[in-house]
Every structure is written in C-alpha cells, then in structure tokens.
Design an enzyme around this catalytic site. Structure first.
Site, PDB file in Angstrom:
ATOM      1  N   GLY A 154       0.862  -1.196   0.000  1.00  0.00           N
ATOM      2  CA  GLY A 154       0.000   0.000   0.000  1.00  0.00           C
ATOM      3  C   GLY A 154       0.888   1.232   0.000  1.00  0.00           C
ATOM      4  O   GLY A 154       2.041   1.177  -0.432  1.00  0.00           O
ATOM      5  N   ARG A 155       0.342   2.326   0.516  1.00  0.00           N
ATOM      6  CA  ARG A 155       1.095   3.586   0.475  1.00  0.00           C
ATOM      7  C   ARG A 155       2.445   3.479   1.191  1.00  0.00           C
ATOM      8  O   ARG A 155       3.482   3.875   0.656  1.00  0.00           O
ATOM      9  CB  ARG A 155       0.266   4.714   1.108  1.00  0.00           C
ATOM     10  CG  ARG A 155      -0.790   5.280   0.191  1.00  0.00           C
ATOM     11  CD  ARG A 155      -1.549   6.385   0.904  1.00  0.00           C
ATOM     12  NE  ARG A 155      -2.390   5.799   1.920  1.00  0.00           N
ATOM     13  CZ  ARG A 155      -3.718   5.700   1.840  1.00  0.00           C
ATOM     14  NH1 ARG A 155      -4.340   6.180   0.788  1.00  0.00           N
ATOM     15  NH2 ARG A 155      -4.413   5.157   2.809  1.00  0.00           N
ATOM     16  N   ILE A 156       2.425   2.937   2.422  1.00  0.00           N
ATOM     17  CA  ILE A 156       3.676   2.910   3.201  1.00  0.00           C
ATOM     18  C   ILE A 156       4.634   1.864   2.631  1.00  0.00           C
ATOM     19  O   ILE A 156       5.840   2.098   2.541  1.00  0.00           O
ATOM     20  CB  ILE A 156       3.382   2.675   4.704  1.00  0.00           C
ATOM     21  CG1 ILE A 156       2.537   3.847   5.246  1.00  0.00           C
ATOM     22  CG2 ILE A 156       4.677   2.543   5.504  1.00  0.00           C
ATOM     23  CD1 ILE A 156       2.002   3.663   6.661  1.00  0.00           C
ATOM     24  N   ARG A 176      -2.629  -8.301  -1.308  1.00  0.00           N
ATOM     25  CA  ARG A 176      -3.876  -8.946  -1.747  1.00  0.00           C
ATOM     26  C   ARG A 176      -4.187  -8.554  -3.186  1.00  0.00           C
ATOM     27  O   ARG A 176      -4.776  -9.302  -3.950  1.00  0.00           O
ATOM     28  CB  ARG A 176      -5.040  -8.526  -0.837  1.00  0.00           C
ATOM     29  CG  ARG A 176      -5.077  -9.317   0.454  1.00  0.00           C
ATOM     30  CD  ARG A 176      -6.281  -8.948   1.254  1.00  0.00           C
ATOM     31  NE  ARG A 176      -6.343  -7.506   1.463  1.00  0.00           N
ATOM     32  CZ  ARG A 176      -7.247  -6.896   2.205  1.00  0.00           C
ATOM     33  NH1 ARG A 176      -8.183  -7.593   2.792  1.00  0.00           N
ATOM     34  NH2 ARG A 176      -7.235  -5.596   2.362  1.00  0.00           N
ATOM     35  N   THR A 177      -3.791  -7.333  -3.542  1.00  0.00           N
ATOM     36  CA  THR A 177      -3.997  -6.870  -4.908  1.00  0.00           C
ATOM     37  C   THR A 177      -2.639  -6.692  -5.571  1.00  0.00           C
ATOM     38  O   THR A 177      -1.819  -5.891  -5.106  1.00  0.00           O
ATOM     39  CB  THR A 177      -4.705  -5.488  -4.909  1.00  0.00           C
ATOM     40  OG1 THR A 177      -5.713  -5.510  -3.909  1.00  0.00           O
ATOM     41  CG2 THR A 177      -5.295  -5.154  -6.250  1.00  0.00           C
ATOM     42  N   ARG A 236       1.648  -3.200  12.854  1.00  0.00           N
ATOM     43  CA  ARG A 236       0.922  -3.422  14.096  1.00  0.00           C
ATOM     44  C   ARG A 236       1.500  -4.653  14.790  1.00  0.00           C
ATOM     45  O   ARG A 236       1.777  -5.683  14.140  1.00  0.00           O
ATOM     46  CB  ARG A 236      -0.580  -3.643  13.840  1.00  0.00           C
ATOM     47  CG  ARG A 236      -1.362  -2.375  13.566  1.00  0.00           C
ATOM     48  CD  ARG A 236      -1.439  -1.463  14.802  1.00  0.00           C
ATOM     49  NE  ARG A 236      -2.200  -0.246  14.552  1.00  0.00           N
ATOM     50  CZ  ARG A 236      -1.674   0.926  14.168  1.00  0.00           C
ATOM     51  NH1 ARG A 236      -0.377   1.039  13.985  1.00  0.00           N
ATOM     52  NH2 ARG A 236      -2.433   1.987  13.991  1.00  0.00           N
ATOM     53  N   GLU A 265       1.214  -3.806  23.327  1.00  0.00           N
ATOM     54  CA  GLU A 265       1.682  -2.440  23.522  1.00  0.00           C
ATOM     55  C   GLU A 265       0.947  -1.729  24.662  1.00  0.00           C
ATOM     56  O   GLU A 265      -0.272  -1.880  24.729  1.00  0.00           O
ATOM     57  CB  GLU A 265       1.426  -1.689  22.205  1.00  0.00           C
ATOM     58  CG  GLU A 265       2.465  -0.682  21.881  1.00  0.00           C
ATOM     59  CD  GLU A 265       2.341  -0.210  20.435  1.00  0.00           C
ATOM     60  OE1 GLU A 265       2.531  -1.011  19.512  1.00  0.00           O
ATOM     61  OE2 GLU A 265       2.049   0.969  20.271  1.00  0.00           O
ATOM     62  N   HIS A 283       6.986   2.898  19.092  1.00  0.00           N
ATOM     63  CA  HIS A 283       5.894   3.277  18.189  1.00  0.00           C
ATOM     64  C   HIS A 283       5.992   4.746  17.741  1.00  0.00           C
ATOM     65  O   HIS A 283       5.132   5.571  18.069  1.00  0.00           O
ATOM     66  CB  HIS A 283       4.522   3.002  18.826  1.00  0.00           C
ATOM     67  CG  HIS A 283       3.441   2.814  17.789  1.00  0.00           C
ATOM     68  ND1 HIS A 283       2.331   2.042  17.977  1.00  0.00           N
ATOM     69  CD2 HIS A 283       3.314   3.304  16.524  1.00  0.00           C
ATOM     70  CE1 HIS A 283       1.568   2.065  16.894  1.00  0.00           C
ATOM     71  NE2 HIS A 283       2.153   2.835  15.989  1.00  0.00           N
ATOM     72  N   ILE A 284       7.043   5.021  16.982  1.00  0.00           N
ATOM     73  CA  ILE A 284       7.293   6.398  16.542  1.00  0.00           C
ATOM     74  C   ILE A 284       7.256   6.532  15.019  1.00  0.00           C
ATOM     75  O   ILE A 284       7.797   7.480  14.453  1.00  0.00           O
ATOM     76  CB  ILE A 284       8.644   6.939  17.078  1.00  0.00           C
ATOM     77  CG1 ILE A 284       9.782   5.949  16.769  1.00  0.00           C
ATOM     78  CG2 ILE A 284       8.553   7.221  18.574  1.00  0.00           C
ATOM     79  CD1 ILE A 284      11.185   6.499  17.060  1.00  0.00           C
ATOM     80  N   GLY A 285       6.586   5.570  14.358  1.00  0.00           N
ATOM     81  CA  GLY A 285       6.539   5.589  12.891  1.00  0.00           C
ATOM     82  C   GLY A 285       6.141   6.934  12.314  1.00  0.00           C
ATOM     83  O   GLY A 285       6.764   7.448  11.382  1.00  0.00           O
TER      84      GLY A 285
HETATM   85  C1  DGY Z   1      -0.763   4.867  12.614  1.00  0.00           C
HETATM   86  O1  DGY Z   1      -1.114   5.986  12.241  1.00  0.00           O
HETATM   87  O2  DGY Z   1      -1.480   3.883  12.480  1.00  0.00           O
HETATM   88  C2  DGY Z   1       0.591   4.778  13.208  1.00  0.00           C
HETATM   89  O3  DGY Z   1       0.830   3.542  13.741  1.00  0.00           O
HETATM   90  C3  DGY Z   1       0.747   5.889  14.206  1.00  0.00           C
HETATM   91  O4  DGY Z   1       2.089   6.136  14.465  1.00  0.00           O
END
Ligand code: DGY
Length: 322
Positions: A154-156, A176-177, A236, A265, A283-285
């Site tokens: 996907g985007r990320i 999946r696609t 996740r 978490e 969790h600092i994505g």
């Molecule tokens: C999200 O937006 O789902 C990220 O995990 C937040 O950092």
C-alpha cells in the site's frame, strides 16, 4: 450553542486551538476522568477524536447516542469496532497519506540500524568497550544486492520500496492486490506470501491489522524465514507472535529484528529487551512534527466536514457505501 467534541488526549496545540474555537471541547486527559465517565456525563457529544491506544468498542460507542463521527488520529483503526460504528451509522475517519513518508523513513531507519548493528555499537561505545578500529568488529549486512520482501504494497509499503531500492535492495512483494504498474515501472517482483517470506533477506510488514490475520507471523511463518534474515515491523504488533519471535532471535535463528510496534503495547516481551540483535522503537513511525501536525489537522477537518454535512475526506474504507 457550540457542538460538543471529545478529544481523548492532548495533541498538537494548533489543532486544539481550532477545536476550542469552533466547538465545546473536552480533553479527557486533562479532566482527571476516564472516557466512559466523560461520555456518561456528556451524552450530547457529537464527535470523538481518538488515539490508537484508545479502545473504542461497543460499550464506548453505546455511551454516545449522539455521536456523528469517530476521528482516529492514526492511519490504522484496529482500535475501533468499525462494524459496530457502521451499524450505528457513525462514520470512522483516519489520517492516511500525511504519515506515509515519515513511517517509511522510520522503516528504513530500523532496517539500517539492525543491518549495521547501530544500537549495539552505540551501547558498546557508551560502556567504554570501543578499543579501536578492527577488521572484524561489528560486521553487519550490506543492503546493496540484498532482497527486501514487502508484505503489503500500500502507500507505506510503496514509499519504503522506493527508499529501499535507492540503497540497492531488490524488491519482492506480496499484496492482496497485485500491482503490475509497479512491476513495470520499478521492476518489483510479485510473489506468493510464503515465497516472499522464504526468499527475502529482510521481511518488512506494511499491512493493517484485523482479527482474521492476528499473529499472521506465527511459528509456522516465522520458521520459513532465512536463518540470517531480518524481520521489520512498523505496522501493528498483533500481526506477530512476539514471544516466538523473541525465541528465534535468542537462538540466533534470524540475523535480527527491528520493531516499532508490539503485540501487547506498551508492554514489550521481556526477553526482547535483553537481546542485542533487536532494535526496539517506541511506536514512533509517524512521529515527526510535520506528520503529526498534518494528522491532527485531518482530525479537525474530518469533524468539521461531517458537521457541515459533507462526506469526510478520510472515511475508513469499511464505512464507504458499496
Ligand atoms: C498509525 O497511524 O497507524 C501509526 O501507527 C501511528 O504512528
């Protein structure tokens, strides 16, 4: 009379300013009360701005009979019982796109940190154990020529692939696609899920979490990985059997892992904390000033759009009408 909006936690000041200007705002974190208590006292609440750490389940939704929107400050919304919200006619919104680059950057940071043993080296140096340059000291994995297996294009996933390709990584992916346009444009290779897991030198997760794929990376799947592979998760935590991952890392059955998210978490499996071959981020994505302000702004905009009778710009796909 101003409409009542509940924000579960403090976030960017500018967004709070806008919310206060337009609405009767209650910030749960500042109230000394719990969200259920606040909702019981404020049954006229029309919007709820939630965080990924807030469990918005049936009980919470039922406490808010006048709710018109749940605006989640995250791209993921597995913390919300979306089917129940849909049943009650409450749209759920998220904050996609604005955090894509930040999360892909963090994924690369984890890949680099694990492969080049950066945290291990930093710790060693701070403990006074750096005795000078040596030919066989802290050798790691070279990215150039290695294969990155992306689960979820996907985007990320795509933003990560673009960054990774510039380091010389060959990209294989499962989604999946299938995305033939990316294959033509960038030479990425589509493979079955298990093939990606088996063939990749680095496996990186970029899929949302939902109950059916909880612990997708269980013993059987983790055991398919190469013995010197790297496992990266900035998606996740509940997609992974964290205890088994720790076991494999302890036995050096993987080169290492880079994690930004955890199965329970904010609790982290104790054994992971003791391992040198794991880089653990809290969790600092999406944690850049730019991304977080844009995320906050989207929550404000989505609430305003719903109140104005306009379809919100970031309606969660499950809420869209067929
Ligand atoms: C999200 O937006 O789902 C990220 O995990 C937040 O950092």
């Amino acid at each position: 009379m101003k409409r009542k909006v509940i924000l579960t936690r403090r976030y960017q000041d500018e967004a709070i300013r806008q919310l206060k200007e337009a609405f009767d705002l209650i910030i749960v974190e500042d109230s000394g009360k719990t969200l259920p208590e606040i909702l019981k006292e404020n049954s006229d609440t029309e919007a709820l701005i939630s965080f990924l750490s807030d469990k918005i389940d049936k009980e919470i939704i039922d406490l808010a009979p006048n709710l018109k929107i749940i605006a989640n400050y995250a791209v993921g919304y597995n913390n919300i019982d979306v089917p129940y919200a849909v049943k009650k006619g409450i749209p759920v919104t998220n904050t996609p796109e604005v955090l894509t680059k930040a999360t892909a950057d963090l994924t690369m940071a984890l890949i680099l940190a694990v492969c080049r043993r950066l945290v291990e080296g930093d710790e060693l140096l701070r403990q006074g154990k750096f005795k000078g340059w040596a030919a066989n000291f802290l050798l790691g994995k070279e990215l150039d020529g290695s294969t990155l297996g992306i689960i979820g294009m996907g985007r990320i996933g795509q933003a990560t692939a673009l960054r990774a390709a510039s380091f010389g990584l060959h990209i294989i992916y499962y989604d999946r696609t299938r995305k033939p346009e990316l294959e033509t444009k960038y030479g990425y290779e589509y493979k079955a899920f298990t093939e990606v897991v088996k063939e990749a030198d680095i496996v990186s997760l970029h899929i949302p979490s939902y109950p059916e794929i909880r612990r997708l990376f269980n013993k059987d799947v983790l055991d398919l990985m190469k013995k010197d592979a790297v496992f990266i998760n900035a998606a996740r935590g509940d997609l992974v059997d964290e205890a088994y991952l720790a076991e494999k890392l302890e036995r050096n059955e993987l080169f290492g892992a880079g994690l930004d998210v955890y199965e329970h978490e904010p609790t982290v499996t104790e054994r992971l904390l003791k391992l040198k071959n794991v880089v653990l981020a809290p969790h600092i994505g999406s944690a850049t000033y730019k991304a977080r302000m844009a995320m906050a702004q989207l929550t404000v905009d989505n609430v305003k759009q719903v109140f104005a009778g306009i379809p919100p710009q970031n309606l969660a796909p499950e809420c869209r009408l067929p």
